[in-house]
Enzyme design. Structure first.
Site, short mmCIF file in Angstrom:
data_model
loop_
_atom_site.label_atom_id
_atom_site.label_comp_id
_atom_site.label_asym_id
_atom_site.label_seq_id
_atom_site.Cartn_x
_atom_site.Cartn_y
_atom_site.Cartn_z
N LYS A 1 60.50 34.82 52.29
CA LYS A 1 59.37 34.44 53.49
C LYS A 1 58.11 33.98 53.12
O LYS A 1 57.00 33.89 54.02
CB LYS A 1 59.24 35.65 54.28
CG LYS A 1 60.46 36.45 54.94
CD LYS A 1 60.00 37.83 55.26
CE LYS A 1 61.31 38.87 55.43
NZ LYS A 1 61.01 40.24 55.77
N ARG B 1 74.04 40.00 31.90
CA ARG B 1 73.54 40.83 30.72
C ARG B 1 72.43 41.74 30.82
O ARG B 1 72.30 42.72 30.82
CB ARG B 1 73.59 40.13 29.43
CG ARG B 1 74.92 39.88 28.93
CD ARG B 1 75.12 38.58 28.14
NE ARG B 1 74.96 37.50 28.72
CZ ARG B 1 75.83 37.23 29.57
NH1 ARG B 1 77.23 37.64 29.41
NH2 ARG B 1 75.74 35.94 30.59
N THR B 2 71.17 40.82 31.25
CA THR B 2 69.92 41.58 31.09
C THR B 2 69.92 42.62 32.42
O THR B 2 69.35 43.63 32.21
CB THR B 2 68.80 40.48 31.03
OG1 THR B 2 68.94 39.54 30.01
CG2 THR B 2 67.39 41.02 30.97
N HIS C 1 61.62 35.77 25.68
CA HIS C 1 62.84 36.80 26.12
C HIS C 1 62.66 38.14 25.19
O HIS C 1 63.42 38.23 24.38
CB HIS C 1 64.02 36.19 26.23
CG HIS C 1 65.25 37.00 27.10
ND1 HIS C 1 65.07 38.31 27.42
CD2 HIS C 1 66.40 36.59 27.44
CE1 HIS C 1 66.03 38.72 28.10
NE2 HIS C 1 66.96 37.48 28.09
N ARG D 1 62.42 39.09 35.76
CA ARG D 1 62.89 37.92 35.22
C ARG D 1 62.37 36.96 36.13
O ARG D 1 62.69 36.97 37.51
CB ARG D 1 64.41 37.77 35.12
CG ARG D 1 64.59 36.09 34.61
CD ARG D 1 66.06 36.09 34.35
NE ARG D 1 66.54 36.84 33.01
CZ ARG D 1 67.66 36.74 32.36
NH1 ARG D 1 68.42 35.72 32.94
NH2 ARG D 1 67.75 36.96 31.16
N1 CP Z 1 71.22 37.04 27.42
C1 CP Z 1 70.77 36.83 28.72
O1 CP Z 1 69.53 36.67 29.02
O2 CP Z 1 71.90 36.60 29.58
P1 CP Z 1 71.79 36.92 31.19
O3 CP Z 1 71.11 35.38 31.64
O4 CP Z 1 73.00 36.85 31.55
O5 CP Z 1 71.08 37.90 31.31
#
Ligand code: CP
Length: 305
Positions: free
Chosen positions: A83, A54-55, A132, A104
């Site tokens: 590496k 999603r993100t 998040h 991320r």
């Molecule tokens: N909600 C969320 O962070 O989903 P993903 O891990 O799929 O990005």
């Protein structure tokens, strides 16, 4: 208001209440028209050192709907990190190729560090079990959209409150809006004291439970979470708690009419599929709202709105 221009978003606490509301108002504008070509000529870097559906993909579609380009990697294995390249060198390199970096990373604090070395703004797309903030903004957007307000919401958070970074960000944000909190978790996965301190600081209250049925009649928002197996130091401990809370459709009887079920997703087995057709299930619309909220953020940080 362009006070967000050029600023990184690492923790939801980086934004004031007014700045949060500004992003949600902008997101409403993008929901009405998400195909404005305001990013023509802009490039966004997207560095995902940890899995995401999603993100990552909603950032990609946000940028592409706005006419911009997005470059990056979906796994550290396909980058020069494999590496041995450091995070600092990766950020300094990708900042040469992009106007803004979305990252991320599995390490708590990595996004803050990246923002300290980066010449371009960083958006934290999740750092370990810490924060998040973009998920938090889309959660707030979903709450405001379904409840008609953000103030005085009664929210029940269920599951992994220790390792679930989305609930940490959301508690901090809702503490600005006079929420009442109900925390349901196994004893080993309680909400950390450092997060509960935000509630105390705001002179608000929370209650802790182990049985989710105790909170069902109380909640405007039922926020289910996945038990984060990948963050447990001991897999045996995960086995003990992995099926602690499973929401079934029958359990929604007697809940408030306005109550909505949220989940940041992915789900594993904590929401049965028979909930999906209940009008109170909102998690897939919640994920869709991520496009508009991320468009708003990118536009604000690049100073285009
Ligand atoms: N909600 C969320 O962070 O989903 P993903 O891990 O799929 O990005």
């Amino acid at each position: 208001m362009n006070k967000l221009k050029g600023r990184s978003l690492i923790s939801i606490t980086d934004y004031s209440k007014e700045e949060i509301i500004h992003i949600l108002d902008l997101a409403e504008e993008f929901e009405k028209n998400h195909r404005q070509k305001i990013l023509d000529g802009y490039v966004v870097g997207s560095l995902f050192f940890e899995p995401s559906t999603r993100t990552r993909l909603s950032f990609e579609s946000s940028v592409q709907y706005l006419g911009g380009s997005i470059i990056g990697f979906a796994s550290a294995d396909t980058s020069s990190v494999k590496k041995g390249e450091s995070l600092k060198d990766t950020i300094l390199t990708v900042s040469n190729y992009s106007d803004l970096i979305v990252m991320r990373n599995p390490m708590d604090g990595s996004a803050r560090y990246a923002s300290e070395v980066s010449p371009v703004p960083i958006i934290n797309a999740g750092d370990g079990a810490n924060q998040h903030p973009t998920q938090c903004l889309l959660d707030l957007y979903s709450i405001r959209k379904t409840q008609g307000r953000l103030e005085n919401i009664s929210i029940a958070m269920v599951g992994d409150l220790k390792y679930g970074r989305t609930v940490h960000s959301l508690v901090q944000a809702l503490s600005l809006f006079d929420a009442t909190f109900h925390f349901v978790s196994p004893d080993s996965l309680k909400m950390p004291s450092s997060v509960k301190a935000w509630i105390k600081k705001a002179n608000l209250s929370y209650n802790q439970y182990t049985d989710m049925m105790d909170v069902m009649p109380l909640a405007d928002i039922l926020y289910m979470t996945r038990i984060q197996g990948e963050r447990f130091p001991d897999p045996l401990e995960y086995e003990k708690v992995k099926n602690s809370y499973i929401l079934a459709n029958s359990m929604l009887k007697g809940t408030k009419d306005n109550m909505r079920v949220l989940h940041s997703l992915p789900r594993v087995n904590e929401i049965k599929e028979d909930v999906d057709n209940n009008p109170k299930a909102y998690y897939f619309q919640q994920a869709k709202n991520g496009v508009y909220v991320r468009q708003a953020l990118i536009a604000a940080i690049l100073g285009l709105k």
